[in-house]
Scaffold this active site. Structure first.
Site, PDB file in Angstrom:
ATOM      1  N   ARG A   1      50.556  38.555  44.358  1.00  0.00           N
ATOM      2  CA  ARG A   1      50.327  37.634  43.238  1.00  0.00           C
ATOM      3  C   ARG A   1      51.395  37.881  42.176  1.00  0.00           C
ATOM      4  O   ARG A   1      51.496  38.978  41.636  1.00  0.00           O
ATOM      5  CB  ARG A   1      48.923  37.868  42.663  1.00  0.00           C
ATOM      6  CG  ARG A   1      48.627  37.020  41.477  1.00  0.00           C
ATOM      7  CD  ARG A   1      47.200  37.165  40.943  1.00  0.00           C
ATOM      8  NE  ARG A   1      47.144  36.493  39.669  1.00  0.00           N
ATOM      9  CZ  ARG A   1      46.800  37.059  38.518  1.00  0.00           C
ATOM     10  NH1 ARG A   1      46.379  38.302  38.468  1.00  0.00           N
ATOM     11  NH2 ARG A   1      46.839  36.371  37.405  1.00  0.00           N
TER      12      ARG A   1
ATOM     13  N   HIS B   1      51.108  33.596  32.623  1.00  0.00           N
ATOM     14  CA  HIS B   1      50.696  34.968  32.323  1.00  0.00           C
ATOM     15  C   HIS B   1      51.276  35.315  30.948  1.00  0.00           C
ATOM     16  O   HIS B   1      52.100  36.212  30.811  1.00  0.00           O
ATOM     17  CB  HIS B   1      51.160  35.927  33.421  1.00  0.00           C
ATOM     18  CG  HIS B   1      50.327  37.170  33.539  1.00  0.00           C
ATOM     19  ND1 HIS B   1      49.643  37.538  34.685  1.00  0.00           N
ATOM     20  CD2 HIS B   1      50.063  38.148  32.644  1.00  0.00           C
ATOM     21  CE1 HIS B   1      49.010  38.684  34.491  1.00  0.00           C
ATOM     22  NE2 HIS B   1      49.246  39.087  33.254  1.00  0.00           N
TER      23      HIS B   1
ATOM     24  N   GLU C   1      43.713  35.263  32.257  1.00  0.00           N
ATOM     25  CA  GLU C   1      42.972  35.928  31.179  1.00  0.00           C
ATOM     26  C   GLU C   1      42.993  35.217  29.835  1.00  0.00           C
ATOM     27  O   GLU C   1      43.468  35.768  28.826  1.00  0.00           O
ATOM     28  CB  GLU C   1      43.453  37.370  30.996  1.00  0.00           C
ATOM     29  CG  GLU C   1      43.177  38.237  32.196  1.00  0.00           C
ATOM     30  CD  GLU C   1      43.233  39.728  31.888  1.00  0.00           C
ATOM     31  OE1 GLU C   1      43.553  40.110  30.750  1.00  0.00           O
ATOM     32  OE2 GLU C   1      42.945  40.520  32.807  1.00  0.00           O
TER      33      GLU C   1
ATOM     34  N   ASN D   1      39.546  39.112  37.115  1.00  0.00           N
ATOM     35  CA  ASN D   1      40.247  40.369  36.838  1.00  0.00           C
ATOM     36  C   ASN D   1      39.186  41.363  36.368  1.00  0.00           C
ATOM     37  O   ASN D   1      38.518  41.123  35.362  1.00  0.00           O
ATOM     38  CB  ASN D   1      41.291  40.188  35.729  1.00  0.00           C
ATOM     39  CG  ASN D   1      42.468  39.330  36.159  1.00  0.00           C
ATOM     40  OD1 ASN D   1      42.499  38.817  37.276  1.00  0.00           O
ATOM     41  ND2 ASN D   1      43.445  39.184  35.293  1.00  0.00           N
TER      42      ASN D   1
ATOM     43  N   TYR E   1      38.376  45.283  35.379  1.00  0.00           N
ATOM     44  CA  TYR E   1      38.845  46.635  35.068  1.00  0.00           C
ATOM     45  C   TYR E   1      37.686  47.536  34.618  1.00  0.00           C
ATOM     46  O   TYR E   1      37.453  48.588  35.178  1.00  0.00           O
ATOM     47  CB  TYR E   1      39.905  46.609  33.967  1.00  0.00           C
ATOM     48  CG  TYR E   1      41.238  46.053  34.428  1.00  0.00           C
ATOM     49  CD1 TYR E   1      42.211  46.892  34.945  1.00  0.00           C
ATOM     50  CD2 TYR E   1      41.520  44.692  34.346  1.00  0.00           C
ATOM     51  CE1 TYR E   1      43.445  46.397  35.369  1.00  0.00           C
ATOM     52  CE2 TYR E   1      42.746  44.186  34.762  1.00  0.00           C
ATOM     53  CZ  TYR E   1      43.702  45.048  35.276  1.00  0.00           C
ATOM     54  OH  TYR E   1      44.911  44.553  35.696  1.00  0.00           O
TER      55      TYR E   1
ATOM     56  N   GLU F   1      42.813  40.902  39.813  1.00  0.00           N
ATOM     57  CA  GLU F   1      43.398  42.165  39.327  1.00  0.00           C
ATOM     58  C   GLU F   1      42.326  43.236  39.293  1.00  0.00           C
ATOM     59  O   GLU F   1      41.168  42.966  38.942  1.00  0.00           O
ATOM     60  CB  GLU F   1      43.944  42.024  37.888  1.00  0.00           C
ATOM     61  CG  GLU F   1      45.265  41.319  37.777  1.00  0.00           C
ATOM     62  CD  GLU F   1      45.747  41.198  36.332  1.00  0.00           C
ATOM     63  OE1 GLU F   1      45.401  42.063  35.498  1.00  0.00           O
ATOM     64  OE2 GLU F   1      46.459  40.228  36.051  1.00  0.00           O
TER      65      GLU F   1
HETATM   66  C1  BG6 Z   1      45.387  42.745  32.397  1.00  0.00           C
HETATM   67  C2  BG6 Z   1      46.609  41.855  32.401  1.00  0.00           C
HETATM   68  O1  BG6 Z   1      44.646  42.431  31.262  1.00  0.00           O
HETATM   69  O2  BG6 Z   1      45.540  44.114  32.309  1.00  0.00           O
HETATM   70  C3  BG6 Z   1      47.861  42.566  32.859  1.00  0.00           C
HETATM   71  O3  BG6 Z   1      46.402  40.674  33.137  1.00  0.00           O
HETATM   72  C4  BG6 Z   1      47.950  43.907  32.172  1.00  0.00           C
HETATM   73  O4  BG6 Z   1      48.973  41.769  32.556  1.00  0.00           O
HETATM   74  C5  BG6 Z   1      46.754  44.788  32.567  1.00  0.00           C
HETATM   75  O5  BG6 Z   1      49.141  44.549  32.472  1.00  0.00           O
HETATM   76  C6  BG6 Z   1      46.744  46.113  31.806  1.00  0.00           C
HETATM   77  O6  BG6 Z   1      46.564  45.854  30.448  1.00  0.00           O
HETATM   78  P1  BG6 Z   1      47.264  46.648  29.256  1.00  0.00           P
HETATM   79  O7  BG6 Z   1      46.857  45.924  28.020  1.00  0.00           O
HETATM   80  O8  BG6 Z   1      46.727  48.037  29.287  1.00  0.00           O
HETATM   81  O9  BG6 Z   1      48.736  46.582  29.469  1.00  0.00           O
END
Ligand code: BG6
Length: 487
Positions: free
Chosen positions: A113, A157, A203, A331, A333, A392
């Protein structure tokens, strides 16, 4: 006794690594992957990939007619980026893309991607396209296909053409939504003979608030709530216009959807009441973007909460915004909201995080592996989604290159192992997740953190541009080869 043992044990380990005898990535999967049993397999045809974005890796900001983006301006504004850097050079991927595709190949991942830089294609955001604007992506896509890697393109992006910010106020104006639709159609006409899947916007949940509400990301504005809600509405409109344009100008069968950092709700603990509460919370807390795209309306709860600050919109716009999507990218995290059922309206509450809640090397990145189980499961249920991609997931780590030339990113492996276990739990229960894109292929320009945070599977020395596989490369390669997690 134990203390003594562990001290000696430690000394021994330290000695081994000083002699350069610590485990090497290549040792990690000595037995051929395919021959090992797979108690926790992913569905057949599950798509394994990695992800990057244009401004974070390409560099070459002044080449081949590229216009400026709001991130060029922002990163060159003193005080905005922690280490004072910018994406001017980044990973020089614009020139090193063949080598980088080689890295994907080494992983065995069959999908990649990447994002297309709008200011390369339309330097002014709109009007006359740059004749060289898509050439780089043509080369990139051809090289990916030559290597048996399926390209997944992202149209936005965060690198909005600066000209649109200057002329119409960027996302404050629906002119930008229209310009995005035109750009999407132009790109679709050119690349969908080879690129079958397109993510529209990455995002909205981050760049709208961070860029227009809190002044943290580009363009660095701190607008009142009403304007922020209007910005978000324009971004949703841009998504809908892009879906229409891709259907009109792209090859028939091109698949399209958003890549959103869903406001990830997790039941505080698993009881039917808390799960139900988390479902309702998922719908309400995502109404401003994912919800309106997937339902064609803002919820009453969202509009009531926004009150006089609610976005202004027409029925026609809602129709455009809610064009059917072929998939939804999530995405994932960190857990954003732990939810518990409540006796009081609205029937659910968001619990506060204790200060002791663990996080990864990035402070915002709280560890909650179950998020990658619950967020897709709840989203699929709430909006009846048939195809989800994890567009992601990943983590930063200290990622120090040791004297022996290795990066032992054991915390990343710990994070990924736990998240992938929960992902496997979801797919085995029938949550319709079809693929996973690990963020990121290689260390890159991490927005406001500059090069201080590293999310890559490959370590990058930004002086020499040397790429070095971290231990997690061996880990991920093994998962991909076996289509399974654990032994
Ligand atoms: C996501 C983004 O929010 O998290 C990415 O889509 C980014 O582009 C990644 O690199 C990590 O976030 P950050 O704010 O810690 O650089």
């Amino acid at each position: 006794m134990f203390g003594k043992f562990s001290r000696r044990h430690f000394a021994k380990l330290a000695g081994l690594s000083a002699l350069g005898m610590a485990a090497r990535p290549a040792d990690a999967a000595a037995q051929p992957a395919a021959e090992r049993p797979s108690p926790a397999s992913f569905p057949k045809d599950f798509v394994w990939g990695t992800a990057t974005s244009a401004y974070q890796i390409e560099g070459a900001v002044n080449e081949d007619g590229r216009g400026r983006s709001i991130w060029d301006t922002f990163s060159h504004t003193p005080g905005k980026i922690e280490d004072g850097t910018s994406g001017d050079r980044a990973n020089e991927h614009y020139h090193r893309y063949k080598e980088d595709i080689g890295l994907i190949r080494e992983l065995g991942a069959r999908a990649y991607r990447f994002s297309i830089a709008w200011p390369r294609v339309f330097p002014e955001g709109t009007g006359k396209p740059n004749p060289k604007g898509l050439d780089f992506y043509d080369r990139l896509v051809d090289e990916l296909l030559k290597n048996g890697i399926e390209p997944y393109g992202t149209l936005y992006h965060w690198d909005l053409p600066q000209a649109l910010e200057d002329k119409v106020g960027g996302w404050r104006s629906s002119e930008t939504s229209k310009a995005f639709g035109d750009y999407a159609g132009h790109v679709a006409a050119r690349i969908t003979d080879r690129v079958r899947s397109i993510f529209t916007i990455n995002e909205a949940g981050r760049f709208v608030n961070f860029g227009y509400g809190w002044g943290i990301d580009a363009p660095g504005l701190k607008l009142p709530d009403a304007d922020v809600n209007q910005v978000r509405h324009h971004v949703a409109l841009a998504h809908g216009l892009a879906v229409q344009a891709i259907r009109a100008r792209g090859r028939a069968g091109t698949r399209v959807g958003p890549a959103e950092n869903i406001a990830a709700c997790v039941p505080a603990f698993d009881t039917p009441e808390n799960v139900r509460a988390a479902e309702v919370a998922t719908r309400e807390l995502n109404s401003g973007f994912l919800g309106v795209i997937l339902e064609g309306k803002y919820t009453d709860g969202f509009l009531q909460f926004a009150g006089k600050n609610a976005p202004k919109f027409t029925d026609e716009e809602l129709k455009i915004i809610s064009q059917p999507n072929d998939f939804v990218g999530l995405n994932i995290y960190a857990p954003q909201f732990y939810i518990a059922a409540s006796d009081k309206p609205p029937g659910w509450s968001v619990l506060p995080f204790p200060a002791s809640f663990p996080h990864m090397n990035s402070e915002w990145l709280r560890v909650g592996p179950e998020t990658i189980y619950w967020a897709p499961r709840l989203a699929a249920k709430v909006w009846n989604i048939e195809t989800i991609y994890i567009s992601e997931n990943g983590t930063s780590s200290e990622d120090k290159l040791r004297a022996d030339g290795q990066v032992y990113d054991l915390d990343r492996i710990m994070y990924l192992r736990n998240y992938l276990r929960q992902l496997q739990r979801a797919t085995s229960e029938g949550v319709p997740i079809r693929g996973y894109f690990l963020w990121s292929l290689m260390d890159n320009f991490e927005w406001i953190y500059g090069y201080e945070k590293r999310f890559g599977l490959y370590h990058v020395d930004f002086e020499t541009q040397r790429r070095t596989p971290k231990l997690s490369v061996a880990f991920y390669r093994d998962v991909v080869a076996r289509n399974a997690i654990g032994v």
